[in-house]
Design a protein around this motif. Structure first.
Motif, PDB file in Angstrom:
ATOM      1  N   UNK A  40      22.059  54.790  55.289  1.00 48.61           N
ATOM      2  CA  UNK A  40      20.923  53.863  55.339  1.00 48.61           C
ATOM      3  C   UNK A  40      21.358  52.484  55.822  1.00 48.61           C
ATOM      4  N   UNK A  41      22.490  52.009  55.312  1.00 48.85           N
ATOM      5  CA  UNK A  41      23.038  50.722  55.747  1.00 48.85           C
ATOM      6  C   UNK A  41      23.296  50.738  57.253  1.00 48.85           C
ATOM      7  N   UNK A  42      23.939  51.800  57.744  1.00 51.08           N
ATOM      8  CA  UNK A  42      24.227  51.908  59.179  1.00 51.08           C
ATOM      9  C   UNK A  42      22.949  51.960  60.010  1.00 51.08           C
ATOM     10  N   UNK A  43      21.962  52.735  59.546  1.00 49.32           N
ATOM     11  CA  UNK A  43      20.698  52.829  60.289  1.00 49.32           C
ATOM     12  C   UNK A  43      20.015  51.472  60.391  1.00 49.32           C
ATOM     13  N   UNK A  44      20.097  50.701  59.334  1.00 49.68           N
ATOM     14  CA  UNK A  44      19.453  49.385  59.302  1.00 49.68           C
ATOM     15  C   UNK A  44      20.266  48.360  60.086  1.00 49.68           C
ATOM     16  N   UNK A  45      21.572  48.347  59.845  1.00 49.04           N
ATOM     17  CA  UNK A  45      22.427  47.324  60.445  1.00 49.04           C
ATOM     18  C   UNK A  45      22.684  47.573  61.923  1.00 49.04           C
ATOM     19  N   UNK A  46      22.921  48.821  62.291  1.00 48.64           N
ATOM     20  CA  UNK A  46      23.308  49.120  63.671  1.00 48.64           C
ATOM     21  C   UNK A  46      22.256  49.912  64.442  1.00 48.64           C
ATOM     22  N   UNK A  47      21.366  50.586  63.726  1.00 47.99           N
ATOM     23  CA  UNK A  47      20.372  51.428  64.389  1.00 47.99           C
ATOM     24  C   UNK A  47      19.039  50.757  64.623  1.00 47.99           C
ATOM     25  N   UNK A  48      18.901  49.519  64.163  1.00 48.43           N
ATOM     26  CA  UNK A  48      17.669  48.783  64.404  1.00 48.43           C
ATOM     27  C   UNK A  48      16.503  49.182  63.511  1.00 48.43           C
ATOM     28  N   UNK A  49      16.746  50.031  62.504  1.00 44.10           N
ATOM     29  CA  UNK A  49      15.676  50.417  61.592  1.00 44.10           C
ATOM     30  C   UNK A  49      15.398  49.277  60.620  1.00 44.10           C
ATOM     31  N   UNK A  50      14.164  49.126  60.231  1.00 44.99           N
ATOM     32  CA  UNK A  50      13.781  48.085  59.280  1.00 44.99           C
ATOM     33  C   UNK A  50      13.805  48.670  57.873  1.00 44.99           C
ATOM     34  N   UNK A  51      14.403  47.939  56.960  1.00 44.58           N
ATOM     35  CA  UNK A  51      14.465  48.391  55.571  1.00 44.58           C
ATOM     36  C   UNK A  51      13.130  48.143  54.878  1.00 44.58           C
ATOM     37  N   UNK A  52      12.936  48.853  53.791  1.00 43.83           N
ATOM     38  CA  UNK A  52      11.730  48.645  52.983  1.00 43.83           C
ATOM     39  C   UNK A  52      12.141  48.469  51.518  1.00 43.83           C
ATOM     40  N   UNK A  53      11.151  48.212  50.698  1.00 46.51           N
ATOM     41  CA  UNK A  53      11.427  47.965  49.289  1.00 46.51           C
ATOM     42  C   UNK A  53      12.074  49.167  48.616  1.00 46.51           C
ATOM     43  N   UNK A  54      11.651  50.370  48.986  1.00 45.98           N
ATOM     44  CA  UNK A  54      12.218  51.577  48.367  1.00 45.98           C
ATOM     45  C   UNK A  54      13.711  51.704  48.653  1.00 45.98           C
ATOM     46  N   UNK A  55      14.125  51.387  49.877  1.00 46.13           N
ATOM     47  CA  UNK A  55      15.549  51.432  50.224  1.00 46.13           C
ATOM     48  C   UNK A  55      16.322  50.441  49.360  1.00 46.13           C
ATOM     49  N   UNK A  56      15.762  49.257  49.188  1.00 47.28           N
ATOM     50  CA  UNK A  56      16.433  48.252  48.362  1.00 47.28           C
ATOM     51  C   UNK A  56      16.526  48.719  46.905  1.00 47.28           C
ATOM     52  N   UNK A  57      15.451  49.300  46.398  1.00 49.07           N
ATOM     53  CA  UNK A  57      15.468  49.763  45.006  1.00 49.07           C
ATOM     54  C   UNK A  57      16.469  50.898  44.801  1.00 49.07           C
TER      55      UNK A  57
END
Length: 189
Positions: free
Chosen positions: A147-164
């Motif tokens: 998930x970190x890689x997808x968000x940081x390098x893949x351009x995906x936007x995180x959501x509240x559920x990912x943070x939780x």
């Protein structure tokens, strides 16, 4: 001889500039398909593209930085990463919140000496290394790293559920006792 305030010298300089600029536009219009009209169309398309990008991306903004964070070369603690994550989460900035929470997890594992401190370690490497002393969390660690890689390098936007999910993993890892490897056989000295 000329005088530095001679108006004819200034006039000749300005005339040369305009001649040079006119020659530049003549050459550009000769190279552009459709001549002068083609050049005008190209200029308008470039301006439209710039306007569309400006509208889509917004006005470039500089992020404020304080002098203390600008020149602070020491690694941040897990608690400092957690505080940053919570600050981002409070502002519903989920992408940096997830990134900081993952950094907090890795830093916490380093502080607990379950991972050797190593700059440049990837999230996947951290998850694989942490799975050895924390095998019950291996799947969640791999998922968090992905998930970190997808968000940081893949351009995906995180959501509240990912943070939780990462916050829950962080709390669970803090409460988990690691499996420590037994001393290698024949190591008695």
């Amino acid at each position: 001889m000329y005088h530095e305030n001679d108006p004819s010298l200034l006039r000749r300089g300005i005339d040369r500039f305009w001649d040079w600029l006119g020659g530049l536009f003549d050459a550009a219009s000769g190279a552009a398909p459709g001549g002068v009209l083609g050049l005008v169309v190209i200029v308008l398309l470039v301006l439209a593209l710039i306007a569309a990008l400006w509208w889509r991306l917004g006005t470039p903004q500089r992020l404020p930085t304080s002098a203390s964070t600008l020149f602070d070369d020491r690694p941040r603690t897990a608690d400092e990463h957690r505080t940053a994550a919570e600050t981002h989460a409070a502002g519903h900035a989920w992408t940096p919140a997830v990134q900081e929470r993952m950094r907090a997890i890795v830093r916490s594992l380093e502080e607990r000496t379950l991972l050797d401190p190593r700059p440049g370690r990837t999230a996947d490497e951290a998850a694989a290394e942490a799975a050895r002393p924390l095998p019950a969390h291996a799947g969640r660690l791999r998922s968090a790293a992905r998930e970190f890689d997808d968000i940081t390098y893949g351009g995906r936007t995180a959501d509240e559920q990912a943070y939780l999910r990462l916050t829950a993993l962080d709390h669970d890892l803090e409460r988990t006792k690691p499996l420590l490897a037994a001393a290698p056989q024949g190591a008695a000295g």
